[in-house]
Enzyme design. Sequence first.
Site, PDB file in Angstrom:
ATOM      1  N   GLU A  41       2.502  -1.121  14.022  1.00  0.00           N
ATOM      2  CA  GLU A  41       1.592  -0.258  13.266  1.00  0.00           C
ATOM      3  C   GLU A  41       0.280  -0.135  14.023  1.00  0.00           C
ATOM      4  O   GLU A  41      -0.303  -1.142  14.436  1.00  0.00           O
ATOM      5  CB  GLU A  41       1.292  -0.813  11.859  1.00  0.00           C
ATOM      6  CG  GLU A  41       2.435  -0.722  10.875  1.00  0.00           C
ATOM      7  CD  GLU A  41       2.025  -1.148   9.472  1.00  0.00           C
ATOM      8  OE1 GLU A  41       0.800  -1.125   9.162  1.00  0.00           O
ATOM      9  OE2 GLU A  41       2.910  -1.506   8.677  1.00  0.00           O
TER      10      GLU A  41
ATOM     11  N   ASN B 220       7.240  -7.566   6.322  1.00  0.00           N
ATOM     12  CA  ASN B 220       6.061  -6.879   6.848  1.00  0.00           C
ATOM     13  C   ASN B 220       4.792  -7.581   6.395  1.00  0.00           C
ATOM     14  O   ASN B 220       4.581  -7.814   5.193  1.00  0.00           O
ATOM     15  CB  ASN B 220       6.018  -5.432   6.352  1.00  0.00           C
ATOM     16  CG  ASN B 220       4.784  -4.692   6.859  1.00  0.00           C
ATOM     17  OD1 ASN B 220       4.708  -4.329   8.033  1.00  0.00           O
ATOM     18  ND2 ASN B 220       3.812  -4.491   5.978  1.00  0.00           N
ATOM     19  N   GLU B 221       3.952  -7.930   7.362  1.00  0.00           N
ATOM     20  CA  GLU B 221       2.619  -8.503   7.150  1.00  0.00           C
ATOM     21  C   GLU B 221       2.607  -9.703   6.190  1.00  0.00           C
ATOM     22  O   GLU B 221       1.811  -9.748   5.241  1.00  0.00           O
ATOM     23  CB  GLU B 221       1.642  -7.424   6.683  1.00  0.00           C
ATOM     24  CG  GLU B 221       1.398  -6.365   7.741  1.00  0.00           C
ATOM     25  CD  GLU B 221       0.217  -5.454   7.434  1.00  0.00           C
ATOM     26  OE1 GLU B 221      -0.248  -5.439   6.271  1.00  0.00           O
ATOM     27  OE2 GLU B 221      -0.243  -4.761   8.359  1.00  0.00           O
TER      28      GLU B 221
ATOM     29  N   LYS C 198      -2.924   8.293   6.969  1.00  0.00           N
ATOM     30  CA  LYS C 198      -2.716   7.934   8.368  1.00  0.00           C
ATOM     31  C   LYS C 198      -1.573   8.702   9.011  1.00  0.00           C
ATOM     32  O   LYS C 198      -1.233   8.470  10.176  1.00  0.00           O
ATOM     33  CB  LYS C 198      -2.468   6.424   8.501  1.00  0.00           C
ATOM     34  CG  LYS C 198      -3.688   5.576   8.182  1.00  0.00           C
ATOM     35  CD  LYS C 198      -3.434   4.101   8.500  1.00  0.00           C
ATOM     36  CE  LYS C 198      -4.666   3.263   8.200  1.00  0.00           C
ATOM     37  NZ  LYS C 198      -4.956   3.171   6.760  1.00  0.00           N
TER      38      LYS C 198
ATOM     39  N   TYR D 181      -5.362  -2.583  13.644  1.00  0.00           N
ATOM     40  CA  TYR D 181      -6.147  -1.392  13.333  1.00  0.00           C
ATOM     41  C   TYR D 181      -7.535  -1.480  13.945  1.00  0.00           C
ATOM     42  O   TYR D 181      -8.531  -1.165  13.308  1.00  0.00           O
ATOM     43  CB  TYR D 181      -6.203  -1.185  11.814  1.00  0.00           C
ATOM     44  CG  TYR D 181      -4.861  -0.786  11.246  1.00  0.00           C
ATOM     45  CD1 TYR D 181      -4.462   0.544  11.244  1.00  0.00           C
ATOM     46  CD2 TYR D 181      -3.989  -1.743  10.747  1.00  0.00           C
ATOM     47  CE1 TYR D 181      -3.227   0.921  10.744  1.00  0.00           C
ATOM     48  CE2 TYR D 181      -2.751  -1.380  10.246  1.00  0.00           C
ATOM     49  CZ  TYR D 181      -2.370  -0.046  10.250  1.00  0.00           C
ATOM     50  OH  TYR D 181      -1.141   0.310   9.756  1.00  0.00           O
TER      51      TYR D 181
ATOM     52  N   ASP E  91       0.827  -1.205   0.000  1.00  0.00           N
ATOM     53  CA  ASP E  91       0.000   0.000   0.000  1.00  0.00           C
ATOM     54  C   ASP E  91       0.866   1.261   0.000  1.00  0.00           C
ATOM     55  O   ASP E  91       0.770   2.115   0.866  1.00  0.00           O
ATOM     56  CB  ASP E  91      -0.928  -0.014   1.219  1.00  0.00           C
ATOM     57  CG  ASP E  91      -1.914   1.151   1.193  1.00  0.00           C
ATOM     58  OD1 ASP E  91      -2.330   1.533   0.095  1.00  0.00           O
ATOM     59  OD2 ASP E  91      -2.219   1.679   2.276  1.00  0.00           O
TER      60      ASP E  91
ATOM     61  N   TYR F 232     -10.136  -0.342  10.785  1.00  0.00           N
ATOM     62  CA  TYR F 232     -10.686  -1.354   9.875  1.00  0.00           C
ATOM     63  C   TYR F 232     -11.636  -2.304  10.606  1.00  0.00           C
ATOM     64  O   TYR F 232     -12.508  -2.918   9.991  1.00  0.00           O
ATOM     65  CB  TYR F 232      -9.555  -2.171   9.231  1.00  0.00           C
ATOM     66  CG  TYR F 232      -8.649  -1.353   8.348  1.00  0.00           C
ATOM     67  CD1 TYR F 232      -9.151  -0.597   7.297  1.00  0.00           C
ATOM     68  CD2 TYR F 232      -7.280  -1.324   8.572  1.00  0.00           C
ATOM     69  CE1 TYR F 232      -8.323   0.166   6.492  1.00  0.00           C
ATOM     70  CE2 TYR F 232      -6.437  -0.571   7.768  1.00  0.00           C
ATOM     71  CZ  TYR F 232      -6.958   0.166   6.735  1.00  0.00           C
ATOM     72  OH  TYR F 232      -6.130   0.923   5.943  1.00  0.00           O
TER      73      TYR F 232
ATOM     74  N   ASN G 272       0.949  -5.485  13.925  1.00  0.00           N
ATOM     75  CA  ASN G 272       0.201  -4.449  13.208  1.00  0.00           C
ATOM     76  C   ASN G 272      -1.291  -4.676  13.447  1.00  0.00           C
ATOM     77  O   ASN G 272      -1.818  -5.736  13.107  1.00  0.00           O
ATOM     78  CB  ASN G 272       0.478  -4.514  11.705  1.00  0.00           C
ATOM     79  CG  ASN G 272       1.905  -4.166  11.341  1.00  0.00           C
ATOM     80  OD1 ASN G 272       2.720  -3.838  12.195  1.00  0.00           O
ATOM     81  ND2 ASN G 272       2.223  -4.250  10.058  1.00  0.00           N
TER      82      ASN G 272
ATOM     83  N   TRP H 264       1.509   4.259  12.821  1.00  0.00           N
ATOM     84  CA  TRP H 264       1.443   4.292  11.368  1.00  0.00           C
ATOM     85  C   TRP H 264       0.586   5.479  10.964  1.00  0.00           C
ATOM     86  O   TRP H 264      -0.598   5.472  11.224  1.00  0.00           O
ATOM     87  CB  TRP H 264       0.845   2.982  10.825  1.00  0.00           C
ATOM     88  CG  TRP H 264       0.981   2.874   9.341  1.00  0.00           C
ATOM     89  CD1 TRP H 264       0.011   3.084   8.401  1.00  0.00           C
ATOM     90  CD2 TRP H 264       2.168   2.560   8.618  1.00  0.00           C
ATOM     91  NE1 TRP H 264       0.516   2.919   7.142  1.00  0.00           N
ATOM     92  CE2 TRP H 264       1.847   2.594   7.251  1.00  0.00           C
ATOM     93  CE3 TRP H 264       3.476   2.260   8.991  1.00  0.00           C
ATOM     94  CZ2 TRP H 264       2.785   2.331   6.257  1.00  0.00           C
ATOM     95  CZ3 TRP H 264       4.403   1.993   8.015  1.00  0.00           C
ATOM     96  CH2 TRP H 264       4.045   2.029   6.666  1.00  0.00           C
TER      97      TRP H 264
END
Length: 578
Positions: free
Chosen positions: A485, A393-394, A549, A449, A153, A453, A447, A530
């Site tokens: 994050e 990452n992720e 963000k 949210y 992203d 989300y 991470n 983040w």
Amino acid sequence: MLKPRPTATREQIRLDGLWRFSVGDAFDTGTVLEAAVPASYNDLFTDPAIRDHVGWAWYRRTVRVPRGWAGERILVRVEAATHHGRVYAGDTLVAEHVGGYTPFDADITDLVTAGESFVLTIGVNNELTETTIPPGTITVDQAGRKRQQYQHDFYNYAGLHRSVWLHSVPQLHITDVDVLTALDGTINYSTLTSAPVNVDVRILDQDGAVVATGADGIAKIDDPILWQPGAGYLYTLEASIDGHDVYGQPFGVRTVEVRGTDFLINGEPFYFTGFGKHEDTPVRGKGHDDAYLVHDFQLLDWVGANSFRTSHYPYAEEVLDFADRHGIVVIDETAAVGLNLAIVSGLTGAPPRPTFSPETFGDDTRAAHAQAITELIARDKNHPSVVMWSLTNEPASNEDGAREYFEPLVKLARTLDPTRPLTYSAVMFATAANDRIADLFDVLSINRYYGWYVATGDLATAEQYLEGDLRGWLQRFGKPIMMSEYGADTQAGLHSVWDTPWTEEYQAAFLAMHHRVFDRIDGFVGEHVWNFADFQTSHGIHRVDGNKKGVFTRDRRPKAAAQELRRRWRSLGNRKPA
């Protein structure tokens, strides 16, 4: 690979500036375009065919070799060609490198003459495939145009993002230096040379005074001044080959350790406060800019941050040099972002595919990932600011095949550098119950949210979800845990008296909720918001002119959340609240 540095035996010419530029399968000799180096080329031009180009782009300029370089090895250093670079001296291909965020050299000694000029051409290809790091896919539309898809992203900026150098080294020269330190001032070092020869070593302090000499790979500094967060004292290991070469490698005396659920720097518990960042600015894209470097670090100091993660790729080495000098702690990450096909399915509605398989991310992808880890550690191993390697990452760490993919990479990283802890950033789909790889790593970076989300606009529910999630990781793995994050998109200037997503008040309340949870959890070692600043992304209906963000806007103006962080972080220093 040693960074070019000016010494009594080495010289460099920075080739930054305007180069002739074209896109296509080969350099267009009739082009009238010029492009800046360093910079992404995408935002420089108004032609959408250049901005959206997929494939090769070309830079060309005439370079004069100094006449005093006769008898030296002459090289071109490309600090970053995103993602695949080729270097030509005249019509001769002299070097090729895949990997857009680490440097490579092209030896042009036999093709140029001291005192004369030559034509230097550098090709850059921005294509991402399932065997590149980061990965992506290429499609061709009905008009025959290549289209690039990718899982990360942030915008796939391309070009020569960092400096290009012409540099010289003696025929007999030092090729590598490795420095390991202990708190009592013991320095264990090793050097490599272009041919077997004795290397003399001495240690200089910041004033240039000799404080130790080396023998048999060991030197000892009496009463060393430690490199510490907020106080970046540097020594220099000066390696020399009598009558041939000298090279100075800066370093700091410091140690890093994970003990139980503590992260220790110099034997003292350290609590990370800071951000995930991006190399991203208007017009210049991912091009390195010293003005933004200075200003960004000023904002880190203003907000009270002590650290950042190089999300999601290695940053320009000038950034790490600056962090070394100013005592900013860095988590250094490879470009392995997007190893998660479940995210693609979730965003596009496409049928799910296994992330790790011979048909998707298999042996060839892992080989590219191994190269990325190897080059990252080789470049950054002597930076005292770098306290931890982040290998990815992720990733889809909850899927079949994840352990088989990552276990050899963890082993490789530990072999290359047994002194620094390892981490990775866990995606939302990976929970304490289903993650397959967390036990391989030293620090759990999460991470999440909740409140954005998940449980959007409902911070009370988000607080319950977050605390239960983090406690689950601690209970199962018993390792230090940090938030790598957490954030909420925020439109600068949008306000509300209610918990309304996208407002500045909501972003500040969102962060405050997270901090209440962090302070209740033992074994919690850090918080990276983040993101530091808004940044550009690919087209998508869930993004309006990029990801918002950031705590700062893309042009570095503070949102209300910056004040929330400043109040908290400036009171914390380097320690978690008691």
